[in-house]
Design an enzyme around this catalytic site. Structure first.
Site, PDB file in Angstrom:
ATOM      1  N   TYR A 267      14.873  30.818   6.483  1.00 31.79           N
ATOM      2  CA  TYR A 267      13.794  31.633   6.893  1.00 31.79           C
ATOM      3  C   TYR A 267      13.897  31.769   8.360  1.00 31.79           C
ATOM      4  O   TYR A 267      13.849  30.806   9.169  1.00 31.79           O
ATOM      5  CB  TYR A 267      12.219  30.932   6.451  1.00 31.79           C
ATOM      6  CG  TYR A 267      12.117  31.039   4.947  1.00 31.79           C
ATOM      7  CD1 TYR A 267      12.036  32.136   4.353  1.00 31.79           C
ATOM      8  CD2 TYR A 267      11.943  30.064   4.424  1.00 31.79           C
ATOM      9  CE1 TYR A 267      11.878  32.259   2.728  1.00 31.79           C
ATOM     10  CE2 TYR A 267      11.496  29.769   2.929  1.00 31.79           C
ATOM     11  CZ  TYR A 267      11.518  31.074   2.184  1.00 31.79           C
ATOM     12  OH  TYR A 267      11.323  31.268   0.932  1.00 31.79           O
TER      13      TYR A 267
ATOM     14  N   LYS B 228       0.856  -1.324  -0.084  1.00 33.19           N
ATOM     15  CA  LYS B 228       0.097   0.045  -0.170  1.00 33.19           C
ATOM     16  C   LYS B 228       0.906   1.321   0.070  1.00 33.19           C
ATOM     17  O   LYS B 228       2.102   1.076   0.117  1.00 33.19           O
ATOM     18  CB  LYS B 228      -1.013  -0.010   1.262  1.00 33.19           C
ATOM     19  CG  LYS B 228      -0.337   0.189   2.514  1.00 33.19           C
ATOM     20  CD  LYS B 228      -1.244   0.248   3.755  1.00 33.19           C
ATOM     21  CE  LYS B 228      -0.387   0.291   5.228  1.00 33.19           C
ATOM     22  NZ  LYS B 228      -1.180   0.303   6.263  1.00 33.19           N
TER      23      LYS B 228
END
Length: 379
Positions: free
Chosen positions: A271, A39
């Site tokens: 940042y 999956k």
């Protein structure tokens, strides 16, 4: 320039390691069959190549969450038994039945949709009845089990379905000795016994996931479902490393350094300037960011092997890139920066990143984004 350096980044997938992991897990499963759970694009490793490798190593079933994942495996030409379990009303039941996919049923609504789809397809549907033995997610509660089993038996007698499996899922198998494990096994045995007394003759009974396959042998029944362990990641780091379980990590995540430059002391990095250089130093720019699945909350903590040493991300992880302070060491653009791998070269592992990001290694590998190419080796 070599092929590795020409790629911005890559997730190298070692299929030989995956096959070896499957063989080890099969040995630990005793006589039980093994379902390779692929999956979420094989936990980020590439569903089709990993499914093929697992089958080559002796897996007899493939497991997916969604029907779309199962149908994609069929479309790729994989003809093993496939089971999928995460359904919502109106799902592609008919397509799954026509593709010979075993489907999971947790309630009457799903059983009735399967029966209707089987009539449309003119074929018998193969279903696994799922019992909620204590996890509290999908699955049928014990109080509702007799009604579900009875209606499934009626559908079997009409030829609409064949109950090929009875199954459940553990809540705390990664915590050996947790009282819920024995409690769930007792409930599962009781619910299986009820179904079999009602006339259900399943091909497989299954409850064991990766941690139970490794540590709860009494849970193996006819089939074990191995997900994360197949990819060489320990499902229970408190109990042991992958090597302790005879497993090897399959994914190595690396990037090519995009820029190297000298900066003065006191220079803010990324940042918010959460990191400021303490002295004149050398910076390396690594072109991976949170858009690629690098956890932003590992800013200032994520480990990277670059220029011969494991460093820590300097400042914030941005969308597409982050910075490493080389502390005056030198490297060249195009040099390899390894975020995680098996650890053979001293590089960090996915578990190291899980610790840095306060999460689990499952999330680290599955979140690596689609713009990072998967490079499969060892085929």
């Amino acid at each position: 320039m070599n092929e590795k350096a020409s790629l911005r980044a890559r997730a190298e997938i070692d299929l030989a390691a995956l096959r070896a992991n499957v063989r080890e897990l099969r040995a630990r499963a005793g006589g039980a069959q093994l379902m390779a759970v692929v999956k979420s694009d094989a936990y980020g490793h590439g569903a089709v190549p990993c499914a093929r490798a697992a089958l080559e190593a002796g897996a007899t079933w493939l497991g997916t969450a969604t029907p779309q994942e199962a149908l994609a495996l069929r479309a790729a030409g994989l003809d093993s038994r496939i089971m999928c379990w995460l359904w919502t009303p109106g799902g592609p039941w008919r397509e799954a039945i026509e593709a010979d996919v075993d489907v999971s049923v947790s309630g009457l609504w799903a059983l009735r949709e399967v029966v209707a789809a089987a009539a449309e397809a003119g074929r018998t549907a193969r279903i696994h009845l799922k019992a909620d033995t204590g996890l509290g997610r999908n699955g049928c509660q014990p109080a509702d089990w007799p009604e579900l089993v009875a209606e499934a038996r009626t559908a079997e007698e009409s030829g609409a379905v064949r109950v090929t499996g009875l199954w459940s899922h553990f809540a705390c198998a990664d915590e050996p000795g947790h009282p819920s494990i024995a409690a769930q096994l007792t409930v599962f045995r009781d619910m299986v016994a009820h179904a079999e007394k009602a006339g259900v003759e399943p091909e497989v009974r299954h409850i064991a996931n990766s941690p139970a396959t490794l540590t709860v042998p009494e849970s193996h029944f006819d089939l074990v479902r191995t997900g994360i362990a197949m990819y060489g990641i320990s499902p229970s780091p408190e109990l042991g490393t992958p090597a302790d379980f005879g497993l090897r990590p399959v994914m190595t995540l690396a990037a090519s350094v995009a820029l190297v430059k000298q900066v003065p002391a006191g220079h803010g990095i990324s940042y918010g300037h959460h990191y400021t250089t303490p002295a004149e130093t050398t910076l390396a720019l690594v072109p991976l960011g949170y858009a690629d699945g690098i956890p932003r909350h590992a800013s200032g903590r994520g480990p990277v092997l670059v220029a011969g040493r494991v460093r820590t991300i300097a400042g914030r992880v941005a969308m597409d890139q982050f910075v490493v302070d080389l502390e005056g060491d030198l490297t060249e653009p195009g040099a390899e920066a390894v975020l995680f791998g098996p650890g053979d070269r001293g590089e960090p592992t996915a578990e190291d990143w899980a610790v840095a990001a306060d999460t689990i290694a499952y999330e680290i590998v599955t979140r690596i984004g689609t713009r990072v190419p998967r490079v499969h080796v060892g085929a």
